[in-house]
Design an enzyme around this catalytic site. Structure first.
Site, PDB file in Angstrom:
ATOM      1  N   CYS A   2       0.838  -1.190   0.000  1.00 48.94           N
ATOM      2  CA  CYS A   2       0.000   0.000   0.000  1.00 48.94           C
ATOM      3  C   CYS A   2       0.881   1.251   0.000  1.00 48.94           C
ATOM      4  O   CYS A   2       1.996   1.234   0.512  1.00 48.94           O
ATOM      5  CB  CYS A   2      -0.946   0.096   1.191  1.00 48.94           C
ATOM      6  SG  CYS A   2      -1.986  -1.335   1.402  1.00 48.94           S
ATOM      7  N   ARG A  27       3.165   0.050  -5.353  1.00 55.89           N
ATOM      8  CA  ARG A  27       3.060  -0.599  -4.041  1.00 55.89           C
ATOM      9  C   ARG A  27       1.742  -1.350  -3.854  1.00 55.89           C
ATOM     10  O   ARG A  27       1.540  -2.030  -2.851  1.00 55.89           O
ATOM     11  CB  ARG A  27       3.203   0.441  -2.927  1.00 55.89           C
ATOM     12  CG  ARG A  27       4.536   1.129  -2.897  1.00 55.89           C
ATOM     13  CD  ARG A  27       4.562   2.206  -1.843  1.00 55.89           C
ATOM     14  NE  ARG A  27       4.430   1.668  -0.522  1.00 55.89           N
ATOM     15  CZ  ARG A  27       5.438   1.281   0.250  1.00 55.89           C
ATOM     16  NH1 ARG A  27       6.666   1.411  -0.174  1.00 55.89           N
ATOM     17  NH2 ARG A  27       5.234   0.791   1.440  1.00 55.89           N
ATOM     18  N   TRP A  75      -3.135  -2.504  -1.647  1.00 57.22           N
ATOM     19  CA  TRP A  75      -2.874  -3.902  -1.991  1.00 57.22           C
ATOM     20  C   TRP A  75      -3.556  -4.705  -0.898  1.00 57.22           C
ATOM     21  O   TRP A  75      -3.147  -4.696   0.255  1.00 57.22           O
ATOM     22  CB  TRP A  75      -1.371  -4.163  -2.014  1.00 57.22           C
ATOM     23  CG  TRP A  75      -1.020  -5.529  -2.489  1.00 57.22           C
ATOM     24  CD1 TRP A  75      -0.934  -5.961  -3.781  1.00 57.22           C
ATOM     25  CD2 TRP A  75      -0.683  -6.661  -1.688  1.00 57.22           C
ATOM     26  NE1 TRP A  75      -0.583  -7.285  -3.819  1.00 57.22           N
ATOM     27  CE2 TRP A  75      -0.413  -7.742  -2.556  1.00 57.22           C
ATOM     28  CE3 TRP A  75      -0.580  -6.872  -0.312  1.00 57.22           C
ATOM     29  CZ2 TRP A  75      -0.051  -8.997  -2.100  1.00 57.22           C
ATOM     30  CZ3 TRP A  75      -0.221  -8.138   0.139  1.00 57.22           C
ATOM     31  CH2 TRP A  75       0.040  -9.186  -0.754  1.00 57.22           C
ATOM     32  N   ASN A  99      -1.084   1.826   6.122  1.00 61.82           N
ATOM     33  CA  ASN A  99      -0.280   0.824   5.424  1.00 61.82           C
ATOM     34  C   ASN A  99       0.265  -0.110   6.498  1.00 61.82           C
ATOM     35  O   ASN A  99       0.875   0.353   7.460  1.00 61.82           O
ATOM     36  CB  ASN A  99       0.860   1.545   4.677  1.00 61.82           C
ATOM     37  CG  ASN A  99       1.891   0.585   4.115  1.00 61.82           C
ATOM     38  OD1 ASN A  99       1.594  -0.589   3.873  1.00 61.82           O
ATOM     39  ND2 ASN A  99       3.101   1.068   3.919  1.00 61.82           N
ATOM     40  N   GLY A 100       0.036  -1.426   6.341  1.00 60.38           N
ATOM     41  CA  GLY A 100       0.513  -2.380   7.351  1.00 60.38           C
ATOM     42  C   GLY A 100      -0.616  -3.316   7.753  1.00 60.38           C
ATOM     43  O   GLY A 100      -1.584  -3.487   7.001  1.00 60.38           O
ATOM     44  N   GLU A 479      15.411 -17.691 -11.000  1.00 58.02           N
ATOM     45  CA  GLU A 479      15.043 -16.304 -11.274  1.00 58.02           C
ATOM     46  C   GLU A 479      14.322 -16.195 -12.622  1.00 58.02           C
ATOM     47  O   GLU A 479      13.328 -15.469 -12.754  1.00 58.02           O
ATOM     48  CB  GLU A 479      16.302 -15.427 -11.226  1.00 58.02           C
ATOM     49  CG  GLU A 479      16.129 -13.975 -11.591  1.00 58.02           C
ATOM     50  CD  GLU A 479      15.106 -13.222 -10.719  1.00 58.02           C
ATOM     51  OE1 GLU A 479      14.650 -13.761  -9.701  1.00 58.02           O
ATOM     52  OE2 GLU A 479      14.762 -12.094 -11.105  1.00 58.02           O
ATOM     53  N   LYS A 483      10.567 -14.767 -13.075  1.00 58.20           N
ATOM     54  CA  LYS A 483      10.216 -13.665 -13.985  1.00 58.20           C
ATOM     55  C   LYS A 483       9.044 -14.088 -14.855  1.00 58.20           C
ATOM     56  O   LYS A 483       8.087 -13.353 -15.037  1.00 58.20           O
ATOM     57  CB  LYS A 483      11.385 -13.282 -14.904  1.00 58.20           C
ATOM     58  CG  LYS A 483      12.533 -12.532 -14.294  1.00 58.20           C
ATOM     59  CD  LYS A 483      12.239 -11.126 -13.861  1.00 58.20           C
ATOM     60  CE  LYS A 483      11.645 -11.048 -12.498  1.00 58.20           C
ATOM     61  NZ  LYS A 483      12.445 -11.063 -11.348  1.00 58.20           N
ATOM     62  N   GLU A 486       5.659 -14.497 -12.904  1.00 58.03           N
ATOM     63  CA  GLU A 486       5.129 -13.221 -12.407  1.00 58.03           C
ATOM     64  C   GLU A 486       4.348 -12.458 -13.466  1.00 58.03           C
ATOM     65  O   GLU A 486       3.304 -11.888 -13.184  1.00 58.03           O
ATOM     66  CB  GLU A 486       6.283 -12.301 -11.997  1.00 58.03           C
ATOM     67  CG  GLU A 486       6.840 -12.520 -10.642  1.00 58.03           C
ATOM     68  CD  GLU A 486       7.958 -11.527 -10.369  1.00 58.03           C
ATOM     69  OE1 GLU A 486       7.790 -10.727  -9.455  1.00 58.03           O
ATOM     70  OE2 GLU A 486       8.992 -11.555 -11.065  1.00 58.03           O
ATOM     71  N   HIS A 502      15.352 -37.062 -10.779  1.00 61.35           N
ATOM     72  CA  HIS A 502      14.866 -37.553  -9.481  1.00 61.35           C
ATOM     73  C   HIS A 502      13.382 -37.251  -9.283  1.00 61.35           C
ATOM     74  O   HIS A 502      12.912 -37.164  -8.150  1.00 61.35           O
ATOM     75  CB  HIS A 502      15.710 -36.962  -8.350  1.00 61.35           C
ATOM     76  CG  HIS A 502      17.138 -37.384  -8.436  1.00 61.35           C
ATOM     77  ND1 HIS A 502      17.563 -38.652  -8.137  1.00 61.35           N
ATOM     78  CD2 HIS A 502      18.246 -36.715  -8.863  1.00 61.35           C
ATOM     79  CE1 HIS A 502      18.870 -38.749  -8.343  1.00 61.35           C
ATOM     80  NE2 HIS A 502      19.296 -37.582  -8.796  1.00 61.35           N
ATOM     81  N   LYS A 598       5.059  -3.965  -5.537  1.00 61.77           N
ATOM     82  CA  LYS A 598       6.510  -3.802  -5.618  1.00 61.77           C
ATOM     83  C   LYS A 598       7.181  -3.961  -4.263  1.00 61.77           C
ATOM     84  O   LYS A 598       8.274  -4.493  -4.161  1.00 61.77           O
ATOM     85  CB  LYS A 598       6.820  -2.417  -6.207  1.00 61.77           C
ATOM     86  CG  LYS A 598       8.293  -2.158  -6.445  1.00 61.77           C
ATOM     87  CD  LYS A 598       8.826  -3.012  -7.572  1.00 61.77           C
ATOM     88  CE  LYS A 598      10.330  -2.906  -7.727  1.00 61.77           C
ATOM     89  NZ  LYS A 598      10.881  -4.043  -8.454  1.00 61.77           N
TER      90      LYS A 598
HETATM   91  C1  F6R Z   1      10.333 -10.455  -8.155  1.00 60.01           C
HETATM   92  C2  F6R Z   1      10.278  -9.501  -7.073  1.00 60.01           C
HETATM   93  C3  F6R Z   1      10.058 -10.005  -5.688  1.00 60.01           C
HETATM   94  C4  F6R Z   1      11.039  -9.312  -4.733  1.00 60.01           C
HETATM   95  C5  F6R Z   1      10.743  -9.689  -3.284  1.00 60.01           C
HETATM   96  C6  F6R Z   1      11.747  -9.084  -2.331  1.00 60.01           C
HETATM   97  O1  F6R Z   1      10.502  -9.844  -9.384  1.00 60.01           O
HETATM   98  O2  F6R Z   1      10.413  -8.333  -7.282  1.00 60.01           O
HETATM   99  O3  F6R Z   1      10.209 -11.384  -5.612  1.00 60.01           O
HETATM  100  O4  F6R Z   1      12.335  -9.663  -5.091  1.00 60.01           O
HETATM  101  O5  F6R Z   1       9.452  -9.263  -2.948  1.00 60.01           O
HETATM  102  O6  F6R Z   1      11.766  -7.695  -2.438  1.00 60.01           O
HETATM  103  P1  F6R Z   1      12.982  -6.842  -1.916  1.00 60.01           P
HETATM  104  O7  F6R Z   1      14.168  -7.184  -2.739  1.00 60.01           O
HETATM  105  O8  F6R Z   1      12.557  -5.409  -2.098  1.00 60.01           O
HETATM  106  O9  F6R Z   1      13.196  -7.196  -0.473  1.00 60.01           O
END
Ligand code: F6R
Length: 603
Positions: A2, A27, A75, A99-100, A479, A483, A486, A502, A598
């Protein structure tokens, strides 16, 4: 999670709040709202979905003159993304944004309902405004009522509250979720991060956990957790917003992929010596008495940590373990003081990671954060910090933050190798030459992007993707899979190549897509055998390598390189663009994928 904004002043309050929310939309974006108080009148607007819907709803609203207001982009944690659950939440004469998470909201709600308060939403936030009004009835003074409210809240919050009983004042409190105050002439602002304030404010006050107070037209009153008055510390705010724009790219994610060469140059700047790495920000004492490094993070940052663990053991010859923050928090971990606790985070605000840092500090461990956001909660909490210098990352799918984390880790492994004498100066100097070349390995060539764009149409269906690799290419495979899932919403998994037989190989058929990372400088023959096993079972193979591979259905050729880490960075770009193009073809919102945000400031 948020984003919240607040404003006191005489200028276009609606525009200031909406533009601020636009900067924070990353956010959370399942609903948004604003509440503005002018003299004795509240104007309130809420809309489900992206901020655009709120903009449309407010287009005929033009408040003028002095006013105060608060805004929120949500969010969802408690309650579905509906207008009733959108913030600001209303009491009889007050509004709140938050927020929280309020952990004890159920018991507070029951008590307030018994007192006769009527709840409109399913959120935890709504208790705050009713609790405030309940205390206001008894205590008569808004500041006292606000403090009595804070005293009863458990959990994490950044809160702004406005009320008719103090019509020129915004009450605020920060406890575990980010918030700062911005000052620009006789205007005052609140925001969850500094981006919305750039261009509007000259100075900011970064609030610490436990701090609270109120802002009015002519006062900034700040108090600590015990409500003792404290002097605000003003810090200057940078004035350029340019780096936060899209620069002609279709998506922030795309722009950020293309920016990687530049930001890696920034990450390296001033840190590469002839035969040593310089981290001016580190005191060499940090590593005295350390026999183990524990890396802890979430998501993409966890993947860079996992890759780093190979480098620390290989080059620095130090024991290294890696933990997922949300798991580490509750496993009652063994923490010994010869361990350096390292957290990795793009935002520096991720709740689980931040909590593990606090746990480690409490256990007396030395701590280091590798982070992209200066002044973030983790940077302020840790004993030492290394900034990744990736610039503002706006795409929800992390790209350049991962790239710069990897560069920092490679440098840190050499920094430690020197301290521990685990590599010779000549070896370190060779690695430094390799590091200087990293920016060129991530430059996106037009032909490569075009090839991936064309290839992407073949990968829009199927029953799943396996990204496979060995050694550091295994975390890279994780990773790559993250990507893809997501932003495409297709099922994808990252797996160690040697582990497929396995179990997962049972899934192999033409509708199972294997994305094989086949570096020529690291375990090529071993990986090749694993890919052949999958090919023999008819999985569709997309191989990424410098060496032609005849069992591949699709082949993405990277450059012949002399070191596996260069292959790592080039393959990273391939995986990022492949995901982006698959997502575009599927018509998804690349920068704001569904259900994600984010910055994850709730556990
Ligand atoms: C994936 C992504 C998330 C963050 C995760 C940790 O693309 O962005 O998996 O990597 O939420 O976020 P940070 O790095 O800000 O602690």
């Amino acid at each position: 999670m948020c984003g919240i904004v607040g404003y006191i002043g005489k200028n276009k309050i609606k525009e200031v709040l909406l533009e601020g929310l636009g900067e924070l939309e990353y956010r959370g974006y399942d609903s948004a709202g604003i509440a503005i108080l002018q003299e004795d009148n509240f104007s309130i607007f809420k809309a489900v979905g992206k901020l655009e819907n709120l903009r449309n709803k407010t287009k005929d609203f033009h408040p003028e003159g002095f006013s105060i207001g608060i805004g929120h982009t949500r969010w969802a944690t408690h309650g579905k993304p509906t207008e009733l659950n959108a913030h600001p939440h209303v009491g009889e004469n007050s509004y709140v944004v938050h927020n929280g998470i309020i952990e004890n909201y159920q018991e507070l709600k029951q008590r307030l309902q018994a007192e006769g308060f009527n709840f409109l939403s399913q959120t935890d936030t709504e208790v705050i405004v009713h609790l405030f009004e309940s205390h206001l009835k008894a205590l008569k003074e808004p500041l006292k009522a606000f403090r009595a409210t804070l005293d009863e809240l458990e959990g994490a919050y950044a809160v702004l509250l406005i009320t008719k009983s103090a019509p020129d004042t915004i009450f605020f409190a920060k406890h575990g979720s980010p918030m700062l105050i911005g000052i620009g002439g006789d205007e005052k602002h609140f925001a969850s991060s500094d981006t919305p304030l750039i261009g509007l404010c000259t100075d900011v006050i970064y609030l610490h956990d436990g701090e609270n107070g109120y802002l009015s037209a002519d006062a900034v009153e700040l108090f600590n957790e015990s409500y003792e008055k404290i002097d605000p510390v003003l810090k200057p705010l940078p004035s350029s917003k340019l780096s936060a724009q899209k620069d002609g790219f279709r998506f922030f994610m795309e722009k950020e992929i293309y920016e990687q060469s530049q930001v890696i140059t920034d990450t390296l700047m001033g840190r590469l010596g002839e035969a040593e790495i310089n981290f001016e920000e580190l005191d060499s004492e940090l590593f005295v008495g350390i026999n183990e490094i524990k890396l802890c993070a979430c998501g993409t940052s966890y993947h860079s940590a996992l890759a780093a663990s190979y480098l620390f053991e290989r080059y620095s010859k130090i024991r290294c373990s890696v933990e997922i923050a949300s798991e580490f928090r509750y496993k009652q971990p063994l923490m010994t003081q010869d361990t350096l606790f390292v957290v990795i985070s793009q935002s520096g605000e991720t709740a689980d990671t931040l909590e593990t840092l606090k746990m480690a500090k409490k256990a007396g461990l030395k701590s280091l954060v590798i982070c992209n956001v200066d002044n973030s909660s983790m940077v302020r909490e840790a004993d030492a910090s290394i900034l990744t210098r990736a610039g503002i990352e706006k795409g929800v799918a992390s790209t350049k933050a991962f790239a710069t984390q990897m560069v920092v880790f490679w440098m840190l492994s050499l920094y430690l190798a020197k301290q521990r004498a685990s590599m010779t100066s000549v070896e370190i100097a060779e690695h430094i030459s390799l590091l200087r070349e990293v920016p060129s390995t991530v430059v996106v060539k037009d032909e490569l992007h075009e090839k991936l764009r064309r290839l992407s149409k073949r990968y829009l269906h199927g029953h799943g993707f396996f990204f496979i690799g060995r050694d550091v290419f295994y975390p890279l495979a994780l990773e790559g899979a993250l990507k893809l899932k997501e932003i495409s919403y297709l099922h994808a998994e990252g797996y160690p190549s040697g582990e497929m037989k396995h179990g997962p190989i049972a899934l192999a058929d033409p509708e199972l897509f294997t994305i094989a990372l086949m570096p020529t400088n690291l375990l090529y023959e071993k990986t090749k055998s694993n890919v052949e096993e999958l090919s023999a079972r008819d999985s569709t193979i997309c191989a990424i390598s410098a060496r032609e591979f005849d069992k591949a259905d699709d082949f993405i050729q990277i450059q012949e390189r002399s070191h596996y880490m260069h292959e790592f960075f080039e393959m990273m770009v391939v995986l990022q663009i492949l995901s982006l193009e698959i997502s575009v073809r599927l018509g998804n919102d690349v920068d704001m994928p569904r259900n994600l945000a984010k910055s994850v400031t709730v556990e």
